[in-house]
Design a protein around this motif. Structure first.
Motif, PDB file in Angstrom:
ATOM      1  N   ARG A 233       1.238  -0.472  -0.025  1.00 38.26           N
ATOM      2  CA  ARG A 233       0.077  -0.346   0.085  1.00 38.26           C
ATOM      3  C   ARG A 233       0.444   0.883   0.126  1.00 38.26           C
ATOM      4  O   ARG A 233       1.574   1.177   0.826  1.00 38.26           O
ATOM      5  N   GLU A 234       0.579   2.496  -0.359  1.00 38.35           N
ATOM      6  CA  GLU A 234       0.995   3.918  -0.256  1.00 38.35           C
ATOM      7  C   GLU A 234       0.539   4.315   0.097  1.00 38.35           C
ATOM      8  O   GLU A 234      -1.323   4.866   0.275  1.00 38.35           O
ATOM      9  N   ARG A 235       1.070   4.907   1.195  1.00 35.93           N
ATOM     10  CA  ARG A 235       0.297   6.215   1.925  1.00 35.93           C
ATOM     11  C   ARG A 235       1.368   6.609   2.821  1.00 35.93           C
ATOM     12  O   ARG A 235       2.125   6.858   3.002  1.00 35.93           O
ATOM     13  N   TYR A 236       0.903   8.339   1.920  1.00 34.56           N
ATOM     14  CA  TYR A 236       1.637   9.102   3.113  1.00 34.56           C
ATOM     15  C   TYR A 236       2.992   9.592   2.004  1.00 34.56           C
ATOM     16  O   TYR A 236       3.692  10.140   2.693  1.00 34.56           O
ATOM     17  N   GLY A 237       3.033   8.480  -0.011  1.00 34.80           N
ATOM     18  CA  GLY A 237       4.680   8.688  -0.038  1.00 34.80           C
ATOM     19  C   GLY A 237       5.251   7.773   0.757  1.00 34.80           C
ATOM     20  O   GLY A 237       6.424   7.807  -0.358  1.00 34.80           O
TER      21      GLY A 237
ATOM     22  N   THR B 160     -19.630   1.569  -5.409  1.00 37.05           N
ATOM     23  CA  THR B 160     -20.186   1.984  -6.849  1.00 37.05           C
ATOM     24  C   THR B 160     -21.836   2.073  -6.654  1.00 37.05           C
ATOM     25  O   THR B 160     -22.555   0.765  -5.187  1.00 37.05           O
ATOM     26  N   SER B 161     -22.278   1.251  -7.924  1.00 36.55           N
ATOM     27  CA  SER B 161     -23.915   1.221  -7.762  1.00 36.55           C
ATOM     28  C   SER B 161     -24.442   0.059  -7.677  1.00 36.55           C
ATOM     29  O   SER B 161     -25.299  -0.459  -6.855  1.00 36.55           O
ATOM     30  N   THR B 162     -22.602  -0.482  -8.395  1.00 35.07           N
ATOM     31  CA  THR B 162     -23.328  -2.399  -8.242  1.00 35.07           C
ATOM     32  C   THR B 162     -22.611  -2.835  -7.016  1.00 35.07           C
ATOM     33  O   THR B 162     -23.070  -4.086  -7.365  1.00 35.07           O
ATOM     34  N   LYS B 163     -21.207  -2.628  -6.809  1.00 36.76           N
ATOM     35  CA  LYS B 163     -20.785  -3.405  -5.139  1.00 36.76           C
ATOM     36  C   LYS B 163     -19.419  -2.654  -4.990  1.00 36.76           C
ATOM     37  O   LYS B 163     -19.383  -1.345  -5.189  1.00 36.76           O
ATOM     38  N   VAL B 164     -19.135  -3.551  -3.227  1.00 33.60           N
ATOM     39  CA  VAL B 164     -18.061  -2.521  -2.958  1.00 33.60           C
ATOM     40  C   VAL B 164     -16.701  -3.437  -3.355  1.00 33.60           C
ATOM     41  O   VAL B 164     -16.848  -4.485  -3.499  1.00 33.60           O
ATOM     42  N   SER B 165     -16.068  -2.958  -3.291  1.00 39.16           N
ATOM     43  CA  SER B 165     -14.300  -2.905  -4.076  1.00 39.16           C
ATOM     44  C   SER B 165     -13.656  -2.617  -2.937  1.00 39.16           C
ATOM     45  O   SER B 165     -13.214  -1.375  -2.191  1.00 39.16           O
ATOM     46  N   ASN B 166     -11.814  -3.156  -3.197  1.00 38.29           N
ATOM     47  CA  ASN B 166     -11.041  -2.154  -2.553  1.00 38.29           C
ATOM     48  C   ASN B 166      -9.776  -2.931  -3.283  1.00 38.29           C
ATOM     49  O   ASN B 166      -9.310  -3.797  -3.991  1.00 38.29           O
ATOM     50  N   PRO B 167      -9.481  -1.604  -4.633  1.00 37.99           N
ATOM     51  CA  PRO B 167      -8.253  -1.701  -5.119  1.00 37.99           C
ATOM     52  C   PRO B 167      -7.160  -2.778  -4.914  1.00 37.99           C
ATOM     53  O   PRO B 167      -6.151  -3.182  -5.803  1.00 37.99           O
ATOM     54  N   VAL B 168      -6.621  -2.112  -4.003  1.00 36.81           N
ATOM     55  CA  VAL B 168      -5.061  -1.884  -3.497  1.00 36.81           C
ATOM     56  C   VAL B 168      -5.248  -4.434  -3.668  1.00 36.81           C
ATOM     57  O   VAL B 168      -4.426  -4.946  -4.546  1.00 36.81           O
ATOM     58  N   LEU B 169      -6.396  -4.874  -2.799  1.00 33.56           N
ATOM     59  CA  LEU B 169      -6.675  -6.083  -2.864  1.00 33.56           C
ATOM     60  C   LEU B 169      -6.795  -6.672  -3.690  1.00 33.56           C
ATOM     61  O   LEU B 169      -6.580  -8.252  -4.575  1.00 33.56           O
ATOM     62  N   GLU B 170      -7.996  -6.062  -4.932  1.00 36.24           N
ATOM     63  CA  GLU B 170      -7.457  -6.791  -5.704  1.00 36.24           C
ATOM     64  C   GLU B 170      -6.137  -7.229  -7.205  1.00 36.24           C
ATOM     65  O   GLU B 170      -6.793  -7.795  -7.976  1.00 36.24           O
ATOM     66  N   LYS B 171      -5.975  -5.574  -7.083  1.00 36.44           N
ATOM     67  CA  LYS B 171      -4.477  -5.998  -7.401  1.00 36.44           C
ATOM     68  C   LYS B 171      -3.867  -6.729  -6.921  1.00 36.44           C
ATOM     69  O   LYS B 171      -2.751  -7.612  -7.498  1.00 36.44           O
ATOM     70  N   TRP B 172      -3.503  -7.202  -5.514  1.00 38.51           N
ATOM     71  CA  TRP B 172      -2.855  -8.288  -5.729  1.00 38.51           C
ATOM     72  C   TRP B 172      -3.370  -9.970  -5.665  1.00 38.51           C
ATOM     73  O   TRP B 172      -2.432 -10.205  -6.275  1.00 38.51           O
TER      74      TRP B 172
END
Length: 217
Positions: free
Chosen positions: A91-95, A139-151
């Motif tokens: 994860r990238e946090r605060y640079g 979103t209108s159709t789902k809940v997501s977590n881009p970080v975990l999706e990428k992993w």
């Protein structure tokens, strides 16, 4: 589902050897976290899985158990594991770069895919979105977590968030009855029909018998 069958299923999906080894190791290490550490006031579940031929541990009888019954009655599911550790999530946090782990509720081996699934009641989803809006997205159709999706994508899997339905108590009773009493193995044509009706909403046994010709439950 033993690890040799996991490896065979993954190979049949066309995953590369490295992905197969990583996913198989995750399955072999499950349950990675002792159920109860984060279960708070939930009733911990030890469900004997007919699909897996073994017990599966879960943190909630109204969230994870409901999803487990859906998996048990889904012919596309070959097997599943619970409390599965995902290591080295970046994860990238605060640079700055942070590396951590995350324990998902389910790792599901399907005929043509591998799913990492986190199960949440709606209240927990709303809380996560408020506390970590950069990581949990609705979103209108789902809940997501881009970080975990990428992993997950990097190891040939999908990450999804399953949100407990509002009518969960009725659906849980229906699925519990079906799991205990219906032999889908000998009557596969009824499985798809029953699940199709339940996806539309709660259904009584009388309604299902009327809607599905020949169903005897």
């Amino acid at each position: 589902m033993d690890i040799s069958k996991v490896r065979l299923a993954l190979a049949q999906q066309g995953l590369d050897p490295d992905a197969i080894s990583r996913i198989a190791e995750m399955c072999e290490a499950a349950a990675a976290r002792q159920v109860g550490e984060h279960a708070l006031e939930n009733s911990i579940v030890y469900l004997y899985s007919k699909k897996n031929g073994a017990f599966r541990e879960m943190e909630s009888h109204t969230v994870e158990r409901l999803y487990a019954y859906q998996l048990e009655l889904d012919s596309d599911v070959l097997g599943y594991f619970t409390q599965v550790l995902c290591k080295n999530i970046v994860r990238e946090r605060y640079g700055r770069r942070h590396v951590s782990s995350f324990t998902v509720d389910f790792l599901v081996i399907r005929k043509s895919s591998v799913d990492l699934v986190e199960c949440k009641p709606l209240s927990a989803v709303e809380s996560l979105i408020q506390k970590k809006p950069e990581e949990w997205v609705r979103t209108s159709t789902k809940v997501s977590n881009p970080v975990l999706e990428k992993w997950a994508d990097a190891i040939g899997a999908n990450f999804t968030v399953w949100v407990q339905p509002s009518h969960f108590s009725v659906e849980l009773r229906n699925l519990e009855f079906l799991y205990a009493n219906v032999d889908f193995g000998s009557r596969p044509k009824y499985e798809a029909a029953v699940l199709n009706e339940l996806r539309k909403g709660p259904a009584s046994l009388h309604f299902l018998r009327e809607r599905i010709s020949g169903l005897m439950i």
